[in-house]
Design a protein around this motif. Structure first.
Motif, PDB file in Angstrom:
ATOM      1  N   UNK A  92      37.063  29.204  39.444  1.00 31.32           N
ATOM      2  CA  UNK A  92      37.415  30.483  38.837  1.00 31.32           C
ATOM      3  C   UNK A  92      38.751  30.981  39.394  1.00 31.32           C
ATOM      4  N   UNK A  93      39.675  31.255  38.534  1.00 25.67           N
ATOM      5  CA  UNK A  93      40.878  31.991  38.913  1.00 25.67           C
ATOM      6  C   UNK A  93      41.236  32.899  37.746  1.00 25.67           C
ATOM      7  N   UNK A  94      42.044  33.865  38.029  1.00 29.67           N
ATOM      8  CA  UNK A  94      42.271  34.911  37.046  1.00 29.67           C
ATOM      9  C   UNK A  94      41.367  36.088  37.363  1.00 29.67           C
ATOM     10  N   UNK A  95      40.961  36.836  36.354  1.00 24.78           N
ATOM     11  CA  UNK A  95      40.082  37.965  36.564  1.00 24.78           C
ATOM     12  C   UNK A  95      40.821  39.254  36.890  1.00 24.78           C
ATOM     13  N   UNK A  96      40.059  40.207  37.432  1.00 23.08           N
ATOM     14  CA  UNK A  96      40.578  41.559  37.647  1.00 23.08           C
ATOM     15  C   UNK A  96      41.771  41.586  38.586  1.00 23.08           C
ATOM     16  N   UNK A  97      41.699  40.838  39.686  1.00 19.06           N
ATOM     17  CA  UNK A  97      42.811  40.842  40.639  1.00 19.06           C
ATOM     18  C   UNK A  97      44.096  40.329  39.995  1.00 19.06           C
ATOM     19  N   UNK A  98      43.970  39.268  39.234  1.00 24.10           N
ATOM     20  CA  UNK A  98      45.133  38.725  38.533  1.00 24.10           C
ATOM     21  C   UNK A  98      45.664  39.721  37.516  1.00 24.10           C
ATOM     22  N   UNK A  99      44.763  40.406  36.826  1.00 22.18           N
ATOM     23  CA  UNK A  99      45.171  41.402  35.840  1.00 22.18           C
ATOM     24  C   UNK A  99      46.067  42.455  36.470  1.00 22.18           C
ATOM     25  N   UNK A 100      45.612  43.046  37.569  1.00 25.16           N
ATOM     26  CA  UNK A 100      46.382  44.137  38.168  1.00 25.16           C
ATOM     27  C   UNK A 100      47.615  43.638  38.890  1.00 25.16           C
ATOM     28  N   UNK A 101      47.540  42.451  39.476  1.00 29.30           N
ATOM     29  CA  UNK A 101      48.734  41.881  40.117  1.00 29.30           C
ATOM     30  C   UNK A 101      49.818  41.611  39.077  1.00 29.30           C
ATOM     31  N   UNK A 102      49.397  41.028  37.956  1.00 28.92           N
ATOM     32  CA  UNK A 102      50.343  40.703  36.891  1.00 28.92           C
ATOM     33  C   UNK A 102      50.941  41.965  36.277  1.00 28.92           C
ATOM     34  N   UNK A 103      50.065  42.925  35.956  1.00 29.98           N
ATOM     35  CA  UNK A 103      50.553  44.169  35.342  1.00 29.98           C
ATOM     36  C   UNK A 103      51.452  44.939  36.297  1.00 29.98           C
ATOM     37  N   UNK A 104      51.098  44.937  37.572  1.00 26.95           N
ATOM     38  CA  UNK A 104      51.921  45.623  38.573  1.00 26.95           C
ATOM     39  C   UNK A 104      53.320  45.029  38.631  1.00 26.95           C
ATOM     40  N   UNK A 105      53.393  43.699  38.573  1.00 26.63           N
ATOM     41  CA  UNK A 105      54.703  43.037  38.593  1.00 26.63           C
ATOM     42  C   UNK A 105      55.527  43.407  37.368  1.00 26.63           C
ATOM     43  N   UNK A 106      54.914  43.349  36.185  1.00 24.71           N
ATOM     44  CA  UNK A 106      55.621  43.715  34.947  1.00 24.71           C
ATOM     45  C   UNK A 106      56.059  45.174  34.981  1.00 24.71           C
TER      46      UNK A 106
END
Length: 213
Positions: free
Chosen positions: A63-77
């Protein structure tokens, strides 16, 4: 109808800016791809280990992705377009907007160039599913934010010289609304990166690593 007309008029008026920012991004992509050739063998080996490790995780169904990836990605953008928005508020920040656009192109070009250079057609396949989809939205959003920032910065200069201070607020609101709209769009991109992209990469990983059954 009136809004569509205003949008067409806005794009026609700022066409040189759209072309300039787009060319900067393309130049950055080309430069980033060429940078791969400047890597030392040790650097290429280190990067290869990271890519292989990532592919093994995806290949094993971890499993990779999920909530942590969502907020990390959105934070970067959000930080990226937020910085552009702030720079657009000051005339002196105008050149830095162009630097950010070029840098974004470099990052995309380097990532794709490395994968293709190291993995050939498999790298192209991996880049197609892991880099291309989100950047088909991220790059246009970045162009819109950058043009909006440049246009507002230029407008402020003209506003001060012409001393029409009362007309600044509507332009500011339009500029800010555009940035917020792009932030919403990039949140959808982050959702894709967190929940859909891992599944697609997991499907492609066995082909890339040669473990397809």
């Amino acid at each position: 109808m009136n809004r569509n007309y205003q949008m067409r008029l806005y794009m026609r008026e700022h066409l040189p800016l759209y072309l300039f920012v787009s060319v900067l991004l393309v130049m950055g992509i080309v430069f980033g791809a060429l940078m791969v050739n400047a890597l030392s063998p040790g650097q290429k080996e280190e990067m290869a280990r990271h890519v292989n490790s990532f592919l093994q995780i995806a290949n094993q169904g971890s499993e990779f992705g999920g909530t942590n990836t969502l907020w990390d990605s959105f934070s970067l953008h959000l930080k990226w377009i937020g910085l552009i928005w702030i720079l657009g508020l000051s005339v002196v920040g105008l050149p830095l907007i162009f630097v950010l656009d070029f840098l974004k192109g470099v990052l995309v070009g380097f990532s794709v160039g490395y994968l293709v250079g190291q993995l050939s057609w498999k790298g192209m396949l991996l880049a197609f599913v892991s880099i291309a989809p989100q950047n088909l939205i991220i790059i246009p959003a970045l162009v819109l934010c950058s043009v909006g920032a440049c246009a507002f910065s230029i407008y402020m200069v003209r506003n001060r010289f012409m001393q029409k201070r009362g007309a600044l607020y509507p332009a500011f609101m339009k500029y800010t609304t555009t940035t917020i709209g792009m932030a919403v769009l990039l949140f959808l991109v982050a959702l894709f990166e967190a929940y859909l992209s891992p599944s697609v990469i997991g499907w492609v990983a066995p082909m890339v690593t040669g473990q397809a059954g």
